[in-house]
Design a protein around this motif. Structure first.
Motif, mmCIF file in Angstrom:
data_model
loop_
_atom_site.group_PDB
_atom_site.id
_atom_site.type_symbol
_atom_site.label_atom_id
_atom_site.label_comp_id
_atom_site.label_asym_id
_atom_site.label_seq_id
_atom_site.Cartn_x
_atom_site.Cartn_y
_atom_site.Cartn_z
ATOM 1 N N THR A 264 41.296 43.158 19.082
ATOM 2 C CA THR A 264 40.818 42.267 17.774
ATOM 3 C C THR A 264 39.557 41.910 17.847
ATOM 4 O O THR A 264 38.769 41.693 16.774
ATOM 5 C CB THR A 264 41.842 41.187 17.731
ATOM 6 N N SER A 265 38.920 41.543 18.906
ATOM 7 C CA SER A 265 37.573 40.894 18.947
ATOM 8 C C SER A 265 36.701 41.948 19.667
ATOM 9 O O SER A 265 36.886 42.155 20.894
ATOM 10 C CB SER A 265 37.629 39.600 19.662
ATOM 11 N N MET A 266 35.716 42.509 18.941
ATOM 12 C CA MET A 266 34.969 43.484 19.433
ATOM 13 C C MET A 266 33.787 42.815 20.501
ATOM 14 O O MET A 266 33.426 43.560 21.391
ATOM 15 C CB MET A 266 34.153 44.121 18.321
ATOM 16 N N THR A 267 33.433 41.630 20.172
ATOM 17 C CA THR A 267 32.415 41.050 20.987
ATOM 18 C C THR A 267 33.081 40.989 22.442
ATOM 19 O O THR A 267 32.226 41.098 23.417
ATOM 20 C CB THR A 267 32.345 39.564 20.664
ATOM 21 N N ASP A 268 34.418 40.737 22.410
ATOM 22 C CA ASP A 268 35.017 40.461 23.898
ATOM 23 C C ASP A 268 34.916 41.768 24.568
ATOM 24 O O ASP A 268 34.765 42.159 25.746
ATOM 25 C CB ASP A 268 36.606 40.215 23.773
ATOM 26 N N GLY A 269 35.066 42.885 23.792
ATOM 27 C CA GLY A 269 35.266 44.262 24.183
ATOM 28 C C GLY A 269 33.731 44.667 24.770
ATOM 29 O O GLY A 269 33.731 45.448 25.666
ATOM 30 N N ASN B 256 31.297 42.502 26.125
ATOM 31 C CA ASN B 256 31.015 42.007 27.456
ATOM 32 C C ASN B 256 31.873 42.832 28.370
ATOM 33 O O ASN B 256 31.362 43.081 29.504
ATOM 34 C CB ASN B 256 31.871 40.408 27.170
ATOM 35 N N ASP B 257 33.067 43.270 27.991
ATOM 36 C CA ASP B 257 33.959 43.909 29.207
ATOM 37 C C ASP B 257 33.026 45.324 29.274
ATOM 38 O O ASP B 257 33.194 45.423 30.492
ATOM 39 C CB ASP B 257 35.384 44.058 28.499
ATOM 40 N N THR B 258 32.742 45.942 28.407
ATOM 41 C CA THR B 258 31.898 46.987 28.575
ATOM 42 C C THR B 258 30.894 46.695 29.546
ATOM 43 O O THR B 258 30.583 47.607 30.606
ATOM 44 C CB THR B 258 31.337 47.535 27.320
ATOM 45 N N MET B 259 30.182 45.826 29.330
ATOM 46 C CA MET B 259 28.888 45.596 30.355
ATOM 47 C C MET B 259 29.524 45.423 31.501
ATOM 48 O O MET B 259 28.818 45.862 32.573
ATOM 49 C CB MET B 259 28.137 44.254 29.712
ATOM 50 N N ARG B 260 30.605 44.815 31.854
ATOM 51 C CA ARG B 260 31.220 44.316 32.986
ATOM 52 C C ARG B 260 31.399 45.741 33.962
ATOM 53 O O ARG B 260 31.150 46.110 35.027
ATOM 54 C CB ARG B 260 32.132 43.291 33.044
ATOM 55 N N VAL B 261 32.169 46.458 33.129
ATOM 56 C CA VAL B 261 32.860 47.845 33.696
ATOM 57 C C VAL B 261 31.678 48.686 33.925
ATOM 58 O O VAL B 261 31.732 49.288 35.000
ATOM 59 C CB VAL B 261 33.807 48.047 32.850
ATOM 60 N N ALA B 262 30.716 48.671 33.294
ATOM 61 C CA ALA B 262 29.565 49.660 33.226
ATOM 62 C C ALA B 262 28.530 49.294 34.335
ATOM 63 O O ALA B 262 27.620 50.141 34.230
ATOM 64 C CB ALA B 262 28.883 49.967 31.932
ATOM 65 N N ARG B 263 28.921 48.456 34.997
ATOM 66 C CA ARG B 263 27.608 48.517 35.852
ATOM 67 C C ARG B 263 27.690 49.121 37.052
ATOM 68 O O ARG B 263 26.669 49.274 37.717
ATOM 69 C CB ARG B 263 28.015 46.885 36.725
ATOM 70 N N GLY B 264 28.701 49.919 37.342
ATOM 71 C CA GLY B 264 28.892 51.056 38.452
ATOM 72 C C GLY B 264 27.758 52.011 38.278
ATOM 73 O O GLY B 264 27.085 52.016 37.345
ATOM 74 N N LEU C 143 33.253 54.515 19.782
ATOM 75 C CA LEU C 143 32.651 55.119 20.709
ATOM 76 C C LEU C 143 31.323 54.717 21.170
ATOM 77 O O LEU C 143 30.834 54.636 22.223
ATOM 78 C CB LEU C 143 32.273 56.645 20.100
ATOM 79 N N ALA C 144 30.573 54.054 20.014
ATOM 80 C CA ALA C 144 29.362 53.260 20.414
ATOM 81 C C ALA C 144 29.478 52.290 21.244
ATOM 82 O O ALA C 144 28.592 51.994 22.097
ATOM 83 C CB ALA C 144 28.737 53.048 19.100
ATOM 84 N N ALA C 145 30.600 51.401 20.840
ATOM 85 C CA ALA C 145 30.696 49.989 21.788
ATOM 86 C C ALA C 145 30.885 50.466 23.040
ATOM 87 O O ALA C 145 30.479 49.941 23.899
ATOM 88 C CB ALA C 145 31.817 49.377 20.787
ATOM 89 N N GLU C 146 31.790 51.521 23.410
ATOM 90 C CA GLU C 146 32.357 51.930 24.623
ATOM 91 C C GLU C 146 31.420 52.683 25.483
ATOM 92 O O GLU C 146 31.615 53.274 26.463
ATOM 93 C CB GLU C 146 33.443 52.255 24.539
ATOM 94 N N ASP C 147 30.213 53.240 24.611
ATOM 95 C CA ASP C 147 29.602 54.402 25.265
ATOM 96 C C ASP C 147 30.059 55.594 25.966
ATOM 97 O O ASP C 147 30.046 55.700 27.039
ATOM 98 C CB ASP C 147 28.667 53.681 26.387
ATOM 99 N N VAL C 148 31.014 56.160 24.962
ATOM 100 C CA VAL C 148 31.851 57.208 25.320
ATOM 101 C C VAL C 148 31.113 58.495 25.637
ATOM 102 O O VAL C 148 30.007 58.745 24.678
ATOM 103 C CB VAL C 148 33.141 57.431 24.476
#
Lengths: 467, 358
Positions: free
Chosen positions: B12-17, B19-27, B95-100
């Protein structure tokens, strides 16, 4: 099945299973699930040579080999019918063997083993003696534990027999319900359609291989029909073969033959000739024209016997795998020609076989088959009837529609198969396949060779039936 | 298993998503982000399970109408219905938000359906939506699930169909035609987007212990209908081989179309016997009208023209996939049938036991 049921019963299984378990574990090398103390594991290596001396046992063998107790045998029989433990908690055999066993027998054996093991490591010449000693010890232990267990085993087997012969009355207790399940299970086995389906599946697969090659050749099916075709080859048509050494012993090669006889036996006979007469008994795949491959029954059977539907892709695939392929470039026009046109070669397609041979650099061996024309002499064209049935022709022979199915018995003419000199195709470059004039020339040359050989063989032939 | 409420929140909330993306994509940057449609179908579900275990994959973006049960820590689920009109914008946004970087399009029906209008929207139009999203927000790799049955069973087929063979399908089969259309638009997409590696996997009918489709239902019948006198060679893909091929398509860059099938062929009669079933041969002049009537009455699971697959050969040549994709079938067609048969007989036994307790 027998082992799993044995395993379900802690009494019946403990001794033989327990004794064989470490050995089995040493073989499978999966010690994770074992509840045997770590010290016990040390006893495994000294026993390994023991196994290497004897022939390697089958998966289920250790039980029978190590401990052949007389009593468990009826036990095996009975519970498989009565299904004594409730089927829900049927444990896996391995975990039972290792985890559920009462520790006495194996533990005692394993405690004893390490004391011997260091001694074995000291002197190499004494290794065998040590193993012998260990074996004797193991046998003694087994014997002792079997004697110990014998009363229990007897009791269990008596009980199971009683269960099996118990009257089939509806009980209310859980144990009673389990006891009486035996006759019901037998009846259910016999009345369930599944049982018969399984039997039927076994019967139906008897003449089939479980695997066929990529074009559907079925070795078992072929072996089953081989006597019949051998009979046709040897007795019925008494095939004479000439010049079969012209077919190279290995490498890709294409046999180009005349096609005749309304029912295409010539491919099968050519394959039989290659199998029987050729020095290296080359397996032959022959290309069957579309209408044969698509005929109900005929197509399926011929595929299992080694025929392949004739098309460029199939032929090329076969030749690229260095196989020996027979082609009948006349196609349907060859098999459907009337008796009065016998041994007059029809048009050799559009030269597709020549182009293929040039492209794949395959030598072509001209083959002339004499005698096949007389097996089913076509005496009348069958245009309308054939068109109604959706086939290119119907074999109207002196016997066929007249005598019914018996009319399909081929006439016992004398056959002669002449293999000519191979035509090498190495001399032509890859773009020669597009040279229509060259392809046409080569095609005519090949056709002429086969026709000449046919004419010569026909001149030599004195009688159709005795050669 | 993932907590569905957490998913709902993400959805439901893209902003949360983000933030999450940033966290996961740190690798490390090398880690891939794989998006897949049809995440809750057989292929999607199992691929998510496989990719979850693969360290080279950083994140999995799952599109479907239902949350796949195999979703784990890495998986982000987005509820997307490909039959909806504005779905392409939504996918592009994700796709853009998750950087697929890798997109697997698996949202195809594994079994024919009578709801052919809906199937058309999902498969043909849905593919168009997906491709539009990938045009709007380009991905590095696009893989499509296609099938070898699209070649069509025909008397003129050679025993082994190569990728160059035209997709003829079957007359009047919308089930096949929708998929052929999807392949065609993907081929056009591949020409237009040279920056995207487009891999099309034409998979032979999937068979195995856990897969559930019209083929397993067909082989699961007590009496398996066949055509009298016809015994075509059949080719199946063991489910593990199919999944391995898709995983390879994710991991390797192999543009092009590849046939995927387990090794070897078997005659239909042998398949039925190995599956422990009995064949019910029907004369083909009667079987076709019968199948047509049953299909019209919605009583049969496969349309009548599928009888052609019981009559003519439709076997694909997997040499190209072995050479270019470096994929090797680990199973044979026979093993696929035996695996299916074993699992099926267990299911039968369960059914029998259940019914005997009634």
């Amino acid at each position: 099945m027998a082992r799993r049921v044995l395993g379900d019963d802690p009494f019946a299984s403990s001794i033989p299973e327990g004794a064989s378990a470490p050995e089995e574990k040493a073989k499978t090398d999966a010690p994770k699930k074992r509840s045997i103390p770590p010290k016990a594991r040390k006893s495994v290596p000294p026993k390994a040579p023991r196994k290497s001396k004897a022939p390697p046992p089958q998966a289920d063998e250790p039980v029978a080999r190590v401990a052949p107790p007389p009593a468990p045998l009826p036990v095996i029989e009975v519970p498989s019918l009565s299904d004594v433990p409730s089927p829900v908690d049927e444990p896996v055999e391995e975990t039972v063997g290792a985890a559920d066993l009462p520790p006495e027998a194996p533990a005692a054996e394993e405690r004893a083993a390490p004391t011997d093991a260091p001694r074995a490591a000291d002197g190499e010449e004494s290794l065998e003696d040590t193993i012998r000693a260990l074996e004797a010890r193991l046998d003694k232990l087994l014997e002792g534990s079997r004697e110990q267990a014998q009363p229990i085993l007897d009791r269990v087997s008596d009980k199971l027999r009683a269960v099996a012969s118990a009257p089939a009355a509806r009980g209310d207790g859980a144990s009673e319900a389990r006891d009486e399940a035996a006759p019901y299970d037998v009846a259910r086995d016999l009345f369930a359609s599944q049982y018969y389906l399984r039997q039927w599946g076994r019967v139906a697969m008897r003449d089939r291989s479980e695997e066929v090659d990529e074009f559907g050749f079925d070795p078992s099916y072929d072996a089953r029909w081989r006597p019949f075709f051998d009979f046709l080859y040897e007795r019925w048509w008494r095939v004479d073969v000439e010049g079969i050494e012209n077919v190279p012993a290995e490498g890709r090669v294409a046999l180009v033959a005349n096609h005749s006889g309304a029912v295409p036996y010539d491919g099968i006979m050519l394959a039989a000739a290659m199998r029987r007469e050729h020095p290296s008994a080359r397996p032959l795949r022959w290309l069957a024209e579309d209408f044969v491959s698509h005929l109900p029954f005929m197509g399926a059977y011929l595929t299992r016997l080694g025929a392949v539907r004739a098309c460029q892709e199939n032929a090329e695939r076969l030749l690229r795998k260095e196989s020996c392929v027979a082609m009948f470039p006349e196609g349907v026009k060859g098999v459907s020609k009337l008796f009065r046109d016998r041994y007059k070669l029809q048009r050799f397609g559009r030269g597709g076989h020549i182009k293929l041979a040039i492209r794949t650099r395959t030598p072509l061996v001209p083959v002339s088959i004499v005698g096949a024309e007389e097996t089913h002499p076509l005496i009348a064209p069958s245009g309308v009837v054939a068109r109604m049935l959706g086939v290119p022709y119907v074999p109207i022979t002196p016997t066929f529609p007249l005598l019914g199915a018996a009319g399909l018995v081929p006439l016992p003419s004398k056959w002669r198969i002449v293999f000519g000199e191979p035509m090498p195709m190495d001399a032509y470059g890859p773009d020669a396949a597009d040279d229509e004039v060259l392809v046409g020339r080569l095609n005519e040359k090949l056709r002429g060779t086969i026709q000449d050989t046919l004419d010569r063989a026909l001149r030599q032939r004195r009688s159709v039936f005795s050669g | 298993m993932i907590d569905p409420s957490k998913d709902g929140a993400r959805e439901t909330s893209m902003t949360d998503g983000r933030n999450d993306t940033m966290r996961v994509a740190r690798g490390p940057r090398a880690k891939r982000t794989v998006a897949l449609t049809g995440a809750d179908a057989f292929l999607g579900r199992n691929l998510i399970g496989l990719l979850e275990d693969d360290d080279r994959v950083g994140r999995i973006v799952a599109f479907d109408v239902k949350n796949p049960p195999s979703a784990g820590r890495k998986t982000r689920f987005y509820k997307v219905d490909l039959t909806q009109p504005s779905v392409d914008a939504r996918i592009a946004e994700v796709l853009a938000a998750e950087d697929v970087d890798t997109f697997l399009h698996l949202a195809f029906l594994s079994s024919p359906t009578h709801a052919s209008a809906w199937a058309h929207e999902l498969e043909s139009v849905g593919t168009m939506h997906v491709l539009n999203a990938c045009r709007e927000r380009p991905v590095r790799k696009f893989a499509l699930w296609s099938q070898t049955i699209l070649y069509g069973a025909a008397p003129s087929n050679p025993n082994f169909l190569t990728e160059a063979h035209p997709l003829k399908g079957q007359t009047e089969s919308r089930f096949l035609n929708d998929k052929i259309e999807a392949e065609q638009v993907v081929a056009r997409f591949a020409r237009q987007m040279p920056g995207t590696v487009v891999t099309v996997l034409r998979v032979a009918p999937i068979l195995g212990p856990t897969v559930d489709n019209y083929l397993t239902h067909y082989l699961g019948r007590r009496l398996v209908p066949t055509l009298l006198g016809f015994d075509p060679l059949m080719q199946f893909t063991h489910e593990v081989d199919a999944l391995a091929a898709f995983k390879l398509a994710v991991m390797r860059d192999a543009p092009g179309v590849f046939n995927i099938a387990s090794e070897g062929v078997l005659p239909l009669s042998t398949v039925i016997k190995l599956a422990g079933r009995m064949a019910l041969p029907l004369a083909h002049p009667l079987a076709y009208p019968l199948a047509r009537a049953l299909w019209a009455a919605q009583l049969s699971e496969a349309p009548w023209m599928f009888l052609d697959y019981l009559r003519w050969v439709c076997v694909a040549d997997t040499e190209l996939a072995q050479r270019e994709l470096k994929w090797r079938p680990a199973f044979t067609t026979r093993e696929a049938v035996l695996d299916h048969g074993g699992a099926q007989s267990l299911r039968d036994a369960h059914l029998m036991r259940a019914s005997s307790h009634l």
